[in-house]
Design a protein around this motif. Sequence first.
Motif, PDB file in Angstrom:
ATOM      1  N   SER A   1       0.903  -1.175   0.057  1.00 29.01           N
ATOM      2  CA  SER A   1       0.082   0.146  -0.006  1.00 29.01           C
ATOM      3  C   SER A   1       1.038   0.969  -0.114  1.00 29.01           C
TER       4      SER A   1
ATOM      5  N   LEU B   1      -0.212   4.204   0.011  1.00 29.77           N
ATOM      6  CA  LEU B   1      -0.910   5.345   0.624  1.00 29.77           C
ATOM      7  C   LEU B   1      -0.907   5.101   2.065  1.00 29.77           C
ATOM      8  N   LEU B   2      -0.892   3.775   2.701  1.00 28.89           N
ATOM      9  CA  LEU B   2      -1.026   3.497   4.073  1.00 28.89           C
ATOM     10  C   LEU B   2       0.093   2.803   4.757  1.00 28.89           C
TER      11      LEU B   2
ATOM     12  N   ILE C   1       1.859   5.059   7.377  1.00 30.09           N
ATOM     13  CA  ILE C   1       1.010   5.314   8.292  1.00 30.09           C
ATOM     14  C   ILE C   1       0.714   4.100   9.440  1.00 30.09           C
TER      15      ILE C   1
ATOM     16  N   SER D   1       5.361   9.685   4.959  1.00 28.84           N
ATOM     17  CA  SER D   1       4.183   9.187   4.401  1.00 28.84           C
ATOM     18  C   SER D   1       3.866  10.147   3.222  1.00 28.84           C
TER      19      SER D   1
ATOM     20  N   SER E   1      -0.829  12.744   0.202  1.00 30.76           N
ATOM     21  CA  SER E   1      -2.426  12.359  -0.020  1.00 30.76           C
ATOM     22  C   SER E   1      -3.057  11.919   1.485  1.00 30.76           C
ATOM     23  N   ALA E   2      -2.064  11.360   2.331  1.00 30.28           N
ATOM     24  CA  ALA E   2      -2.608  10.842   3.523  1.00 30.28           C
ATOM     25  C   ALA E   2      -2.068  11.699   4.524  1.00 30.28           C
TER      26      ALA E   2
ATOM     27  N   GLU F   1      -4.173  13.902   6.472  1.00 32.00           N
ATOM     28  CA  GLU F   1      -4.946  13.910   7.747  1.00 32.00           C
ATOM     29  C   GLU F   1      -4.528  12.684   8.818  1.00 32.00           C
ATOM     30  N   LEU F   2      -4.470  11.409   7.968  1.00 31.20           N
ATOM     31  CA  LEU F   2      -4.215  10.446   8.797  1.00 31.20           C
ATOM     32  C   LEU F   2      -3.042  10.543   9.513  1.00 31.20           C
TER      33      LEU F   2
ATOM     34  N   SER G   1      -9.517  16.363   2.809  1.00 31.38           N
ATOM     35  CA  SER G   1      -9.220  15.832   1.403  1.00 31.38           C
ATOM     36  C   SER G   1     -10.724  15.290   0.645  1.00 31.38           C
TER      37      SER G   1
ATOM     38  N   LEU H   1     -11.719  11.525   1.350  1.00 39.56           N
ATOM     39  CA  LEU H   1     -12.133  11.185   2.803  1.00 39.56           C
ATOM     40  C   LEU H   1     -13.546  11.633   3.027  1.00 39.56           C
TER      41      LEU H   1
ATOM     42  N   TYR I   1     -14.335  10.987  10.782  1.00 38.12           N
ATOM     43  CA  TYR I   1     -13.196  11.912  10.967  1.00 38.12           C
ATOM     44  C   TYR I   1     -13.310  12.926  11.980  1.00 38.12           C
TER      45      TYR I   1
END
Length: 397
Positions: free
Chosen positions: A114, A116-117, A120, A142, A145-146, A148-149, A180, A183, A190
């Motif tokens: 992944s 993206l994650l 994270i 990270s 695009s991620a 906020e996480l 974003s 999300l 959130y």
Amino acid sequence: MKQILLAYALVSLIMIAIMSVMSYGAGAGYVYLLWHGIQIQTNVWIVLFLMIIISLFLQIAWLILKRAIHQEKRQLEQVLNFSHLHPYEQLGVIWILEGEEEQQEFVQQVFDQSGLLKQIVYARLKYKQNQYTEALMELERSPASAFELAEIQRIEIYLAQNDAQQALTHLEFLNGHALSPWLDQVNLAYTQRMSELWGMYAVQFPWQYLHSTQFGQLNTAMKNDWLVQILGQFEQANLDEVELLQQRYLELKEHIATLSFDTKKLWLKVLSRLSEMGQQHQDLALQILEEQFDQDVFYMWFQQQLLKQVPEYDVLEQKINQFEEKYPSMPVFSFAKWHIYTATGRMDQANALLSLYPKNSLMNYLRIKATFNGNEELIQQLNSVFEKDTNFIKFKI
């Protein structure tokens, strides 16, 4: 399902193109069927169209049936080996058992692919193991695009490190950041998580929370927890923080009526600690008592009125009579009148009140106090006994 529909659409276009070429100059063709006395006369185009529709219907029906059989089989199947489960089913088991730390290697393998994650999740695992520096390093790698996480994870780490300034900086930045678009479907989750983080910060750093420019994100339970912490740590506050607290209440005053009863009562207890907010304390106490009667609220209001440099006993007695008409048979009113009668020299009326409500603690307090004949040392000892049953209220009268 989508792939099947696209495939049939492609085949249909190809067949239409072929039939268009073959039908050029020869017409649409003619088909005649005779079966059990049933006659069907049509052309080749319609026959081909019906064949495609029937084929598509059978294909979809078989796919649905196959999925239903497979799902039923999975439900009835006895799982003998964890590795036989689908990777997402394995993650589900680990999540239910809260075993991310024990199965760290497996979780990392699942998210290795992944983009993206990956970082994270790695940071989350490091955070669970109290490896905060390593977790922050993972978050630095990270993807944007991620964002906020990653920020949510950073805030949790700073809270765990008791770093009030960093936690507040990232909370305020994330609070003012537009979510974003990808999300949007989890916007509620959130928002709830952000509210929880604000609540954690307010309870952990009650006085630093006053420095927030995004004040007002707490739900009712969190507001109450924050105010309880303020009361519990009031003696530790400096003058600047006390001024900020006064300012916050003045900003909130217009919306005080929308707060819950418990929140307003806690604010009243806070105001009782702020000598400069005497008028606000009186206004809030009367507002609460107009809504519903509460003995603690009445006592705080009455005590404040009696401790004024020049108490207005006539006005005070009149107001108590109004309350007594609205809320009859409340022992605390007799308790209050005893102090007024004593202060104004009406001892016979004051002594007559001592026979009322023999099982009430406040009246028992007065009966004992009356026997001390003004002995301040004994009265202070008596007060210390009764104050053990009173949260944030002290006998000053």
